[in-house]
Design an enzyme around this catalytic site. Structure first.
Site, PDB file in Angstrom:
ATOM      1  N   TRP A 370       2.301  -3.101  14.474  1.00  0.00           N
ATOM      2  CA  TRP A 370       1.290  -3.358  13.937  1.00  0.00           C
ATOM      3  C   TRP A 370       1.237  -4.305  12.822  1.00  0.00           C
ATOM      4  CZ3 TRP A 370      -1.266   0.012   9.209  1.00  0.00           C
ATOM      5  CH2 TRP A 370      -0.127   0.538   8.453  1.00  0.00           C
ATOM      6  N   ASP A 371       2.766  -4.561  12.243  1.00  0.00           N
ATOM      7  CA  ASP A 371       2.791  -5.454  11.507  1.00  0.00           C
ATOM      8  C   ASP A 371       2.111  -6.828  11.483  1.00  0.00           C
ATOM      9  OD1 ASP A 371       4.785  -3.679  11.763  1.00  0.00           O
ATOM     10  OD2 ASP A 371       6.167  -4.922  10.687  1.00  0.00           O
ATOM     11  N   GLU A 513       5.532   7.276   8.035  1.00  0.00           N
ATOM     12  CA  GLU A 513       6.353   7.838   8.981  1.00  0.00           C
ATOM     13  C   GLU A 513       7.157   8.836   8.430  1.00  0.00           C
ATOM     14  OE1 GLU A 513       7.729   4.165  10.073  1.00  0.00           O
ATOM     15  OE2 GLU A 513       6.430   3.669  11.624  1.00  0.00           O
ATOM     16  N   LYS A 627       6.552   7.739   3.267  1.00  0.00           N
ATOM     17  CA  LYS A 627       7.334   6.550   3.050  1.00  0.00           C
ATOM     18  C   LYS A 627       6.680   5.389   2.427  1.00  0.00           C
ATOM     19  CE  LYS A 627       9.837   3.997   6.547  1.00  0.00           C
ATOM     20  NZ  LYS A 627       9.847   3.721   8.275  1.00  0.00           N
ATOM     21  N   GLN A 628       5.338   5.116   2.876  1.00  0.00           N
ATOM     22  CA  GLN A 628       4.714   3.742   2.478  1.00  0.00           C
ATOM     23  C   GLN A 628       3.332   4.025   2.490  1.00  0.00           C
ATOM     24  OE1 GLN A 628       5.880   3.453   6.859  1.00  0.00           O
ATOM     25  NE2 GLN A 628       4.453   1.756   6.747  1.00  0.00           N
TER      26      GLN A 628
END
Lengths: 798, 798
Positions: A370-371, A513, A627-628
């Protein structure tokens, strides 16, 4: 500190990434961040001479191979042509022996040339000046030029250079090629042809060497060598003191998967349907490329480099972005990001995407995530829509694999793979990851099974591209089909929960994640509903206004039945709402109930992932730690759905719990910080984001640069500080510069019109560069403007 | 000169091969000549730390794999366990950085231990003493022990050692293994299981680390790492000044091709006929070896090394050979040869042979050549007949492949492959070699097609073994069948030449490989006739005396028909006779008519094969130049067939034309020089032969040691200077020592009796060590002696 960046001394205008002394600890990092490429091929910038710990990589975009059914397909590391084994007076040139003086290595982002200059004192105390140059051509995508200049400073010298094509490379031990054919033509032109083991792609290499001294071709003696998987030439010359020897090496790389060759094959896959077809394709490539290398061999390095530089400069004109900052580094960081976006993106072909590490390392195996859609695509949609379209066409070409994945998982429509490679590969996420410190075995990677939001991310990117470009033709050929089929997937993915009388999405991984197997990840649920909602709108629109397209799609996808399902489920999809008191949106059903621990140690970590030195993934899963960016990404994509207060409350809760252990995280938080009016924090997050690859942390880029972070960095400038957003199809520009910046200037393309945007702390100036009668509607600070030639809006203190 | 050999300082008694300073140019050579092994596995002695140009090799005998049908099978380079990445105060330990003091690396031939001692000054000017030790166990063939001792000499130090099992190795880029399974047990015991791609052999590795300081186990912290194809542990400790840290690493290696496991499989091939069988075998190996590594983990390096040393010392007692020479090096060279014969020979299994490079390098891919039978086997037949028998049984096991090769080539019987690997692989000679300097392409290797003398070489070795051992059981089970079937091959291989009314052998390569496609190579023709003649004799003998054996073989091979053919052709086989005037035997039909050029340059060459820098193989073919002993080998094997004068005349003609570009050449010429009474020349050739691997030439051993040259060296001492020969079944001992030697002492086993032989310039003493009533007939200087306990024969001046 070993890596220095040009401090803007005027001459180079912040175009130079420079290493000012040789430090073996930065080997991997500099190989990656200084890597060269042109979207067709990428070369990691390993030194000409060899060092322990180096990684020599040459990747050709899209030329995937799978070593064995127990592994996933990956970009094979092709033969190396960058290694030069230089002996001077019998001693191997190497910076670990003797003494290194006046060392400098520079990547010039503007020209795409990598140069290195060093005075080397051998262990016999003799001094030699060596200058190395290298480029990957933007003019001829198959051409790589290299040059070394050697000058003995103290006495005459005997030089020998062993150079050729070395197919002994592998992907960390995994060999993707058969032995291959090796040959010299006219005792001069070197050929290596190797075939991949499973995809049966032929890689064709040609190399030629020319030596010049005193302006004429001058070489004493050459020896030819054929070894296992490798073919070399040993050039020997005697050189007088202060005489410069110029050794040039030109190489060509082709594969039978190249569009121009595989297009002749009905299957379009690069895998020839018969041995005859393959033989005749190979014959043609050999003939053409042999005559081409002969042609180039008559030219000098500088001439070929000039041609490439000119091509690259055209791109820089288009992508130009100027930041007047008190920190010159900011300008460099943006150019660095755009440089890598240029060299990594396969703008020439829509049969494969951008790898998460570009073409600069083995990390993530050349797979697309998806980056691309969420982090990189906006850059292209706003500045180079042809390339954006190619990248989205790639997702269309992978529909077959996405449909297969849906069926295999018991769903309908298109379930896009978490990791994507060649067109019909389907899901290619590896199953096993790093060690679990508790069990001692490899961790199972669940993303390929349950990290499903990528499907709506792709739908979102298509819609965004369409809104920015108004490319109706793309939508009719590709876009609508993907939007409908992704909505079909989500409708089939929903689970009816009887007690709650609603549809939920259970057992997923969201963007964060560190939380596996969660129910109702907010990002996932919102985006799934958005995807279905969008499909309903376009269904109705097509049925009404584009009957032919509609009936074609209806026949292919069974839209009428799907539509009735969509209508039925839409309002019953569970969307976690902000809590009435706290305004918090739960990231998933259980996040807010988990243990809260002191994360200071990990927030201040030097390397990402330090929490895994203390906890395994199961344990991390039970802690309120992310994580993000997860909900922040949702706020960014669907910003109109959430109030300022909700954003702020959630920011205050989730930001301190987010470790930014993914390179996708910082730029999103930088944008959101600005959205909630904390420009100072936003700038500090931007600074951190700009150092993901360019920072002095030694090991972060060893496996390759962080492709998405470059797109993210561009967004944090243009969409963050620059305030450019597409909202419900409308262009909105609400700039908000950090105090360190005086001026920000860039251009975007909106509905085919090129707009030049200049921002200071007091003024927003928008100039329409395209000379036509279009009126562009733009929302600026809650007011709607109609742009014909130019508008100027004063920016108040806010 | 970098490599020094112990000069016999009493203490070590010429057992030490020593490198007294670190020289990167000798990297490959020392890796090979100092390699360790036990016949089951072999490890190249790459340093613990890594260097550019190193080759890390771990081979398991017989565990062949074929990467692709375009290549031949080879011994795969298995995972590396020797690499230790040592960081001291943050700096990587490496002898190219900092300063190296008091360096010494020693291979102790007597104990089988490799040690290295160095004081290293880091680039921060801190000194550390490091001592490395390593052995491959002769007691437990699966065990490898390593140890490093680190002592900071100037201040306290932080040490980290990354060590584990690294399966990223390949054979010069060719990968023979799938990714594999990686696992830690109890956070301590490391497992890697990898399977070969074609032969489906599982390689099972276990490793454990223990750290000791102040006599107790002491480690601060370990981190586990799982990477691609690799699994590591990172050990960190803080060390006080002058405190010694002892880090021990024990590893176990198994494969599912191991005799003890594959014996359970009906096919005996190590390739399991079903997945169930394989899974259960693997399960058993894992269980046993995991408990074994746990058991070893409780022991210390020194204890396990002691057990191995004791086993090796038993072998040294059996193979003892004493040379009292004015050059101590002579003694060392012999021990060095025998050491390698011990560590390379798979004495435990008869399903594969000895590789031409032993287990010390990738050269010749682990394949067996005539090297074994003609050069190495006499050593074992005379000193360790059980091993000789196993090596010959291997050739029996390959009969199926030899018969297949005969049929494919239109012949009968057994046509042995030029290169031989796993039992039923058949011919495995690669088709393509190094570059042809004229055409620019790889040279075609013809040996696999037409270098056919290997078939009679094997027959010869069987007969020789039988004559030396009187092992009738071997002959009945294996030997006779090979002798008959090889004779059948030769009878079918003969070509009737009408005009000449005789059988010829056309289009072959003889031992001299610089002459391809020759007719009637003397060596080939003589040996073929000898082979048929021998078969006739044994046919008649079996028919008369061993009716049961005879009828079994007759039924299997159709001997009666073959016999009548043999009788018919025998006297019509063309055997090139010495010219009546010159006494010259033509090496082949055209050799003596070819151009004669000045070979001085190549006779004085530093590296073998220098003639190819000026000529290609076609051109070399047209010159009277030989790669290696050809007719001389014939004189040695069938010495009774040729007079002294014929030998001398041919020596004078061919020796000056022989470049000794094969390591098989010098020892044969050394023996022949002695046979024609030129002991001085013989000694100088012996000296040269002893330096093939041990000499200071940098690159000669890079691809591995020269296995045959070790057997040749032993023969040049025992059969050359010692004068031991088996001639028509009789033991003959005509010693002739060089003047540099005072005394030569060794033992042989003749007809199951161990004889101790002591030779000076004036006396030959033979003592029968076996206490029994056997009378041994020995011919000494043309007289027949009957040995009961001891005989002493005076040697006159000759």
């Amino acid at each position: 500190m070993s890596i220095k960046y040009d401090e803007g001394l005027g001459k180079f205008e912040n175009w130079i990434v420079k290493e000012t002394n040789f430090d073996i600890n930065y080997l991997g990092k500099c190989e990656a961040i200084m890597s060269l490429g042109n979207g067709y091929l990428g070369i990691r910038s390993a030194f000409e001479e060899s060092y322990i710990g180096e990684t020599r990589n040459l990747f050709v975009s899209g030329a995937f191979n799978r070593f064995h059914e127990s592994e996933v397909t990956e970009l094979p590391n092709a033969a190396d042509i960058t290694n030069l084994d230089i002996k001077i007076n019998g001693e191997t040139f190497n910076l670990l022996t003797g003494k290194t003086k006046d060392y400098s290595r520079e990547l010039n982002l503007k020209t795409g040339e990598l140069t290195r200059s060093v005075t080397w004192e051998s262990s016999k105390k003799e001094n030699f000046k060596l200058v190395f140059k290298r480029f990957v051509s933007l003019k001829d995508l198959h051409l790589i030029g290299m040059k070394v200049e050697i000058t003995p400073l103290d006495s005459d010298a005997k030089i020998s250079i062993v150079s050729g094509i070395d197919g002994q490379q592998s992907n960390s031990g995994t060999q993707h090629f058969y032995e291959g054919e090796k040959r010299f033509y006219n005792k001069k032109f070197i050929e290596l042809i190797q075939t991949t083991t499973e995809s049966e792609i032929d890689f064709i290499f040609y190399t030629v060497h020319n030596g010049y001294g005193n302006d004429i071709k001058t070489v004493n003696k050459t020896n030819m060598k054929i070894e296992r998987r490798a073919i070399f030439e040993d050039t020997e010359i005697n050189l007088k003191k202060n005489d410069k020897f110029e050794f040039e090496k030109l190489s060509l790389v082709y594969t039978t998967r190249d569009l121009e060759f595989s297009i002749k094959n009905s299957e379009y896959t690069g895998k020839y349907s018969s041995e005859e077809l393959r033989t005749s394709a190979l014959k043609e490539i050999r003939k053409n490329s042999l005559s081409k290398i002969k042609y180039y061999s008559e030219k000098k390095y500088e001439e070929l480099f000039e041609e490439s530089k000119n091509e690259l400069e055209k791109k820089w004109i288009n992508y130009a972005i100027t930041i007047e900052s008190e920190n010159n580094f900011d300008q460099l960081a943006l150019r660095f990001a755009i440089y890598h976006l240029i060299v990594m993106t396969p703008a020439h072909d829509s049969r494969y995407g951008i790898g998460a590490k570009g073409l600069s390392g083995e990390g993530y195996k050349g797979h697309s995530f998806w980056d691309t859609e969420i982090f990189i695509l906006p850059f292209f949609s706003y500045t180079d829509p042809d390339i954006a379209r190619k990248l989205l066409e790639y997702r269309y070409h992978t529909l077959e694999g996405a449909r297969k994945k849906a069926i295999e998982n018991g769903y309908e429509g298109a379930m896009y793979p978490w990791e994507s490679a060649w067109m019909n590969d389907g899901e290619v996420t590896p199953i096993w990851g790093p060690v679990d410190i508790i069990t001692g075995t490899a961790i199972k990677i669940w993303s390929g099974f349950i990290e499903q939001h990528v499907t709506s991310d792709i739908a979102f990117a298509i819609w965004q591209y369409y809104m920015i470009t108004k490319d109706e033709e793309f939508m009719e050929s590709f876009g609508y089909e993907v939007l409908m089929d992704t909505a079909k997937f989500w409708a089939s993915r929903l689970e009816w929960v009887v007690g709650k009388n609603r549809y939920e999405i259970l057992d997923v991984i969201g963007p964060d994640e560190y939380k596996e197997h969660v129910d109702n990840n907010a990002f996932t649920n919102y985006m799934a509903k958005w995807n279905i909602d969008l499909a309903i709108k376009y269904y109705e629109n097509l049925k009404e206004n584009k009957k032919e397209i509609f009936s074609k799609l209806n026949e292919k996808l069974g839209l009428e039945k799907a539509y009735s399902t969509w209508k039925d489920v839409l309002d019953k999809i569970y969307i976690p709402a902000p809590n009435e008191e706290t305004l918090l949106i739960p990231q998933d059903d259980t996040y807010l109930k988990k243990e809260i621990i002191d994360l200071t140690k990990y927030k201040n970590q030097e390397n990402v992932g330090s929490i895994f030195e203390d906890y395994n993934l199961d344990q991390v899963s039970d802690i309120q730690v992310s994580k993000q960016a997860d909900i922040m990404t949702l706020f960014y994509l669907l910003e109109n759905n959430f109030s300022y207060e909700v954003k702020k409350a959630n920011w205050n809760y989730y930001e301190p719990k987010t470790l930014h252990d993914s390179s996708l995280s910082l730029s999103t938080h930088a944008i959101l910080a600005n959205d909630i009016s904390d420009t100072e924090l936003s700038y500090s997050l931007f600074k951190k984001a700009s150092q993901i690859d360019l920072g002095t942390n030694m090991k972060t880029s060893d496996h390759g640069i962080h492709a998405a972070s470059f797109g993210g960095l561009w967004q944090s400038v243009v969409c963050g500080f620059g305030g450019v957003r597409m909202l419900e199809g409308i262009l909105r520009i609400n700039p908000r510069l950090p105090k360190q910046w005086k001026n920000l200037e860039f251009s975007i393309i909106w509905h085919n019109n090129k707009l030049q945007i200049k921002i200071t702390h007091s003024l927003l100036k928008i100039i329409k560069l395209s000379k036509n009668q279009d009126l562009i509607e733009i929302e600026i600070f809650d007011e709607i403007y109609k742009l014909h030639d130019e508008i100027n809006v004063e920016i108040g203190a806010n």
